[in-house]
Write a protein that holds these residues in place. Structure first.
Motif, mmCIF file in Angstrom:
data_model
loop_
_atom_site.group_PDB
_atom_site.id
_atom_site.type_symbol
_atom_site.label_atom_id
_atom_site.label_comp_id
_atom_site.label_asym_id
_atom_site.label_seq_id
_atom_site.Cartn_x
_atom_site.Cartn_y
_atom_site.Cartn_z
ATOM 1 N N GLN A 191 6.883 -8.326 0.263
ATOM 2 C CA GLN A 191 6.119 -8.035 -0.947
ATOM 3 C C GLN A 191 7.095 -7.846 -2.108
ATOM 4 O O GLN A 191 7.953 -6.975 -2.075
ATOM 5 C CB GLN A 191 5.279 -6.771 -0.745
ATOM 6 N N ARG A 192 6.961 -8.680 -3.117
ATOM 7 C CA ARG A 192 7.940 -8.696 -4.204
ATOM 8 C C ARG A 192 8.056 -7.353 -4.914
ATOM 9 O O ARG A 192 9.160 -6.908 -5.235
ATOM 10 C CB ARG A 192 7.569 -9.777 -5.218
ATOM 11 N N ASP A 193 6.921 -6.685 -5.156
ATOM 12 C CA ASP A 193 6.967 -5.429 -5.910
ATOM 13 C C ASP A 193 7.735 -4.352 -5.150
ATOM 14 O O ASP A 193 8.561 -3.643 -5.732
ATOM 15 C CB ASP A 193 5.543 -4.949 -6.224
ATOM 16 N N PHE A 194 7.456 -4.236 -3.837
ATOM 17 C CA PHE A 194 8.212 -3.243 -3.071
ATOM 18 C C PHE A 194 9.665 -3.654 -2.969
ATOM 19 O O PHE A 194 10.548 -2.789 -3.000
ATOM 20 C CB PHE A 194 7.639 -3.060 -1.662
ATOM 21 N N ARG A 195 9.940 -4.938 -2.848
ATOM 22 C CA ARG A 195 11.331 -5.398 -2.757
ATOM 23 C C ARG A 195 12.111 -5.006 -4.019
ATOM 24 O O ARG A 195 13.255 -4.559 -3.939
ATOM 25 C CB ARG A 195 11.351 -6.911 -2.545
ATOM 26 N N ASN A 196 11.481 -5.148 -5.181
ATOM 27 C CA ASN A 196 12.137 -4.721 -6.424
ATOM 28 C C ASN A 196 12.346 -3.211 -6.449
ATOM 29 O O ASN A 196 13.403 -2.715 -6.864
ATOM 30 C CB ASN A 196 11.302 -5.146 -7.630
ATOM 31 N N ALA A 254 8.925 11.399 -9.304
ATOM 32 C CA ALA A 254 8.026 10.292 -9.621
ATOM 33 C C ALA A 254 7.982 9.239 -8.515
ATOM 34 O O ALA A 254 7.058 8.422 -8.477
ATOM 35 C CB ALA A 254 8.454 9.639 -10.937
ATOM 36 N N VAL A 255 8.955 9.255 -7.618
ATOM 37 C CA VAL A 255 9.067 8.204 -6.603
ATOM 38 C C VAL A 255 7.852 8.149 -5.660
ATOM 39 O O VAL A 255 7.316 7.058 -5.411
ATOM 40 C CB VAL A 255 10.375 8.364 -5.802
ATOM 41 N N PRO A 256 7.375 9.286 -5.079
ATOM 42 C CA PRO A 256 6.292 9.171 -4.090
ATOM 43 C C PRO A 256 5.032 8.515 -4.639
ATOM 44 O O PRO A 256 4.367 7.759 -3.928
ATOM 45 C CB PRO A 256 6.034 10.626 -3.684
ATOM 46 N N GLY A 257 4.659 8.805 -5.892
ATOM 47 C CA GLY A 257 3.458 8.199 -6.455
ATOM 48 C C GLY A 257 3.587 6.701 -6.622
ATOM 49 O O GLY A 257 2.661 5.941 -6.306
ATOM 50 N N LEU A 258 4.736 6.239 -7.106
ATOM 51 C CA LEU A 258 4.945 4.797 -7.245
ATOM 52 C C LEU A 258 5.024 4.139 -5.875
ATOM 53 O O LEU A 258 4.493 3.038 -5.668
ATOM 54 C CB LEU A 258 6.216 4.533 -8.047
ATOM 55 N N PHE A 259 5.678 4.796 -4.930
ATOM 56 C CA PHE A 259 5.759 4.292 -3.547
ATOM 57 C C PHE A 259 4.359 4.046 -2.999
ATOM 58 O O PHE A 259 4.075 2.997 -2.415
ATOM 59 C CB PHE A 259 6.506 5.325 -2.704
ATOM 60 N N ALA A 260 3.451 5.016 -3.188
ATOM 61 C CA ALA A 260 2.094 4.888 -2.643
ATOM 62 C C ALA A 260 1.322 3.754 -3.303
ATOM 63 O O ALA A 260 0.433 3.166 -2.688
ATOM 64 C CB ALA A 260 1.346 6.209 -2.821
ATOM 65 N N SER A 261 1.638 3.440 -4.550
ATOM 66 C CA SER A 261 0.934 2.359 -5.232
ATOM 67 C C SER A 261 1.422 0.982 -4.789
ATOM 68 O O SER A 261 0.752 -0.016 -5.036
ATOM 69 C CB SER A 261 1.096 2.500 -6.754
ATOM 70 N N LEU A 262 2.564 0.935 -4.120
ATOM 71 C CA LEU A 262 3.157 -0.344 -3.726
ATOM 72 C C LEU A 262 3.035 -0.640 -2.235
ATOM 73 O O LEU A 262 3.090 -1.808 -1.830
ATOM 74 C CB LEU A 262 4.651 -0.371 -4.098
ATOM 75 N N VAL A 263 2.897 0.400 -1.407
ATOM 76 C CA VAL A 263 2.985 0.233 0.048
ATOM 77 C C VAL A 263 1.644 0.568 0.694
ATOM 78 O O VAL A 263 1.108 1.665 0.496
ATOM 79 C CB VAL A 263 4.078 1.157 0.629
ATOM 80 N N PRO A 264 1.067 -0.346 1.480
ATOM 81 C CA PRO A 264 -0.135 -0.023 2.254
ATOM 82 C C PRO A 264 0.154 1.105 3.243
ATOM 83 O O PRO A 264 1.282 1.222 3.746
ATOM 84 C CB PRO A 264 -0.451 -1.334 2.989
ATOM 85 N N ARG A 265 -0.841 1.919 3.541
ATOM 86 C CA ARG A 265 -0.638 3.082 4.402
ATOM 87 C C ARG A 265 -0.047 2.706 5.753
ATOM 88 O O ARG A 265 0.804 3.426 6.282
ATOM 89 C CB ARG A 265 -1.958 3.830 4.614
ATOM 90 N N GLU A 266 -0.477 1.590 6.321
ATOM 91 C CA GLU A 266 0.012 1.220 7.655
ATOM 92 C C GLU A 266 1.489 0.839 7.646
ATOM 93 O O GLU A 266 2.105 0.734 8.708
ATOM 94 C CB GLU A 266 -0.822 0.070 8.232
ATOM 95 N N ILE A 285 8.089 -4.520 -11.922
ATOM 96 C CA ILE A 285 6.950 -4.080 -11.118
ATOM 97 C C ILE A 285 5.755 -3.856 -12.038
ATOM 98 O O ILE A 285 5.874 -3.165 -13.055
ATOM 99 C CB ILE A 285 7.285 -2.780 -10.370
ATOM 100 N N PRO A 286 4.576 -4.412 -11.718
ATOM 101 C CA PRO A 286 3.397 -4.172 -12.558
ATOM 102 C C PRO A 286 3.078 -2.682 -12.650
ATOM 103 O O PRO A 286 3.143 -1.966 -11.658
ATOM 104 C CB PRO A 286 2.283 -4.927 -11.822
ATOM 105 N N ASP A 287 2.741 -2.244 -13.856
ATOM 106 C CA ASP A 287 2.432 -0.827 -14.077
ATOM 107 C C ASP A 287 0.957 -0.595 -13.783
ATOM 108 O O ASP A 287 0.111 -0.585 -14.664
ATOM 109 C CB ASP A 287 2.764 -0.439 -15.521
ATOM 110 N N ARG A 288 0.629 -0.418 -12.507
ATOM 111 C CA ARG A 288 -0.768 -0.302 -12.102
ATOM 112 C C ARG A 288 -1.431 0.942 -12.695
ATOM 113 O O ARG A 288 -2.594 0.939 -13.037
ATOM 114 C CB ARG A 288 -0.870 -0.256 -10.581
ATOM 115 N N GLY A 348 -5.051 2.556 -10.593
ATOM 116 C CA GLY A 348 -4.842 3.607 -9.620
ATOM 117 C C GLY A 348 -3.711 3.267 -8.699
ATOM 118 O O GLY A 348 -2.754 2.641 -9.073
ATOM 119 N N THR A 349 -3.826 3.673 -7.446
ATOM 120 C CA THR A 349 -2.806 3.387 -6.464
ATOM 121 C C THR A 349 -3.414 2.617 -5.324
ATOM 122 O O THR A 349 -4.613 2.388 -5.260
ATOM 123 C CB THR A 349 -2.189 4.696 -5.917
ATOM 124 N N ALA A 350 -2.550 2.265 -4.367
ATOM 125 C CA ALA A 350 -3.038 1.539 -3.199
ATOM 126 C C ALA A 350 -3.944 2.398 -2.351
ATOM 127 O O ALA A 350 -4.732 1.906 -1.581
ATOM 128 C CB ALA A 350 -1.851 1.048 -2.367
#
Length: 464
Positions: A33-38, A149-161, A215-218, A224-226
């Motif tokens: 996933q490009r966004d998480f890779r960045n 700020a990292v955990p919130g952005l992490f959650a918006s980029l990574v599916p829970r599984e 990374i898109p600013d969701r 929201g987040t993922a």
């Protein structure tokens, strides 16, 4: 009549050929996933830059400004002090403000500008210890803002599984920076001189900023987040005073038994490990007679153990479960350090014991660090994530200055080796309560906790 070896008309014979696995199939799914890779690359670059700076700033103080031991102590204290002063308030502010990506970008740019003042001041002949103190405090403060700020952005980029595998990658980057960062920093100092080596850190902040901007600013676009959409009622509630937001995060922590056990055990391990690490170099160099090169090699081997631990934690967690993996890591991390106070005999044996202890301990550290971070990420509601990260930094990491003071006092009163025994035994005993906590029963990734909830007892779904 055709034989079995003859081709029958009207039927096409095919061979089942299994294609060899492609190299891309071995890449973790989350890295495709490009966004998480960045995001992950930005983290890795920033970690490397931070480790370079952690070596270069003290070298500047010693080599350029002739700093004393007291000066060095104040320099490190000022870098750690923002953890105690600002972590909770920064977490509440970021949760209330949202826009985590833009917050991280602003913190990176401000850090780059702050660090850049050091080589500039050196070039103009105006560099002083007060300048370094200010840079340490400001960069420490900006690092707190970035981290919460990292955990919130992490959650918006990574599916829970994929939380576990993504967390493993992030911690692997952190461990790799500890292996390579000091070596790179030392090499750059030799080539460019200490002040100009900080240009590397400035460059790392700028590279990380470019990657984060990709990374898109969701949050900014209202996506929201993922995990969940922000609710109007929650947004209105979070718009209150910062102190109310901090109280809410602490109430959530107290009411959630799994997180409560994680915070208590993490705080205890941080305290006792700080007592240990404060005296380790002194013990190795003075009591065991090891050279600076051997001491550095021992520490680097420990970082290699952490790197390997981060690579296999996902496999451990799938086999044992998240909670049991956390428990095993909490026990292995302090227990392996018993090799240090036990070390004696010829130098080769002493080095072998220290290396074994540091390697296994760092391996255990990754087991509990990655599984614990994954649990916290999964359980915490999105609107509380920055505050919970701030609470962890303030509580679990905030005991480090206290541990350093206790180490100095006990080392003076009792001696270095007895104090190391206290640290190792104390760390092991302090986490035994986890055998009776609900955390040990958590096998799979738990659901996000509902909050607020009346009469909450802080349980999460478990799988026996």
């Amino acid at each position: 009549m055709p034989t079995e070896h003859q081709r029958k008309p009207g039927r096409i014979q095919t061979l089942n050929v299994v294609a060899p696995p492609r190299l891309t199939d071995r890449i973790p799914a989350v890295l495709r996933q490009r966004d998480f890779r960045n995001f992950w690359t930005a983290q890795t670059v920033s970690y490397m830059g931070d480790q370079v700076t952690s070596i270069v700033l003290p070298l500047i103080a010693v080599m350029t400004l002739d700093a004393s031991a007291a000066d060095m102590g104040l320099l490190v204290t000022l870098q750690q002090l923002p953890l105690l002063l600002f972590s909770l308030h920064a977490g509440a502010w970021v949760d209330r403000r949202g826009r985590r990506r833009s917050t991280m970008i602003a913190a990176n740019l401000a850090s780059a500008a702050t660090v850049a003042t050091v080589p500039l001041a050196h070039f103009t002949g105006s560099l002083t210890l007060l300048h370094l103190y200010a840079v340490s405090f400001v960069t420490g403060t900006l690092a707190v803002v970035f981290s919460v700020a990292v955990p919130g952005l992490f959650a918006s980029l990574v599916p829970r599984e994929q939380y576990l595998s993504a967390t493993s990658l992030s911690r692997a980057s952190y461990s790799f920076s500890f292996v390579a960062g000091p070596s790179v920093g030392g090499a750059v100092v030799q080539i460019l001189s200490a002040p100009f080596a900080l240009v590397l850190d400035v460059f790392s902040f700028l590279v990380a900023t470019v990657l984060l901007r990709a990374i898109p600013d969701r949050e900014a676009t209202g996506e929201g987040t993922a995990d969940q959409e922000p609710k109007p009622a929650e947004a209105a509630e979070d718009a209150g005073k910062p102190r109310d937001g901090i109280r809410e995060a602490l109430r959530f922590l107290v009411a959630t038994a799994v997180l409560r056990a994680k915070f208590v055990s993490g705080t205890a391990l941080n305290f006792f490990y700080t007592v240990y690490s404060t005296l380790l170099i002194l013990f190795a160099a003075r009591d065991l007679g090891l050279s600076a090169g051997l001491v550095g090699a021992v520490v680097s081997v420990g970082a290699v153990g952490a790197l390997i631990g981060s690579a296999v934690t996902t496999r451990f967690s799938r086999r044992l479960g998240l909670g049991p993996t956390y428990l095993v890591g909490c026990l292995v991390f302090p227990a392996a350090l018993v090799m240090t106070p036990l070390a004696h005999g010829p130098q080769w044996l002493v080095v072998a014991m220290l290396v074994a202890g540091e390697f296994v301990s760092a391996f255990g550290l990754m087991l509990f660090d990655i599984s614990g971070a994954t649990l916290q990420q999964a359980i915490t509601p999105d609107r509380l994530r920055s505050r919970m990260q701030g609470a962890q930094m303030a509580i679990s990491y905030g005991v480090r200055p206290v541990g350093a003071l206790v180490a100095g006092a006990l080392g003076t009163l009792l001696g270095v080796r007895p104090t190391l025994w206290i640290a190792v035994v104390g760390g092991f005993v302090s986490v035994l309560f986890l055998f009776r906590s609900p955390l040990r029963r958590v096998r799979d990734l738990p659901d996000e906790a509902e909050w607020p909830r009346p009469g909450a007892v802080g349980t999460v779904p478990t799988k026996e």
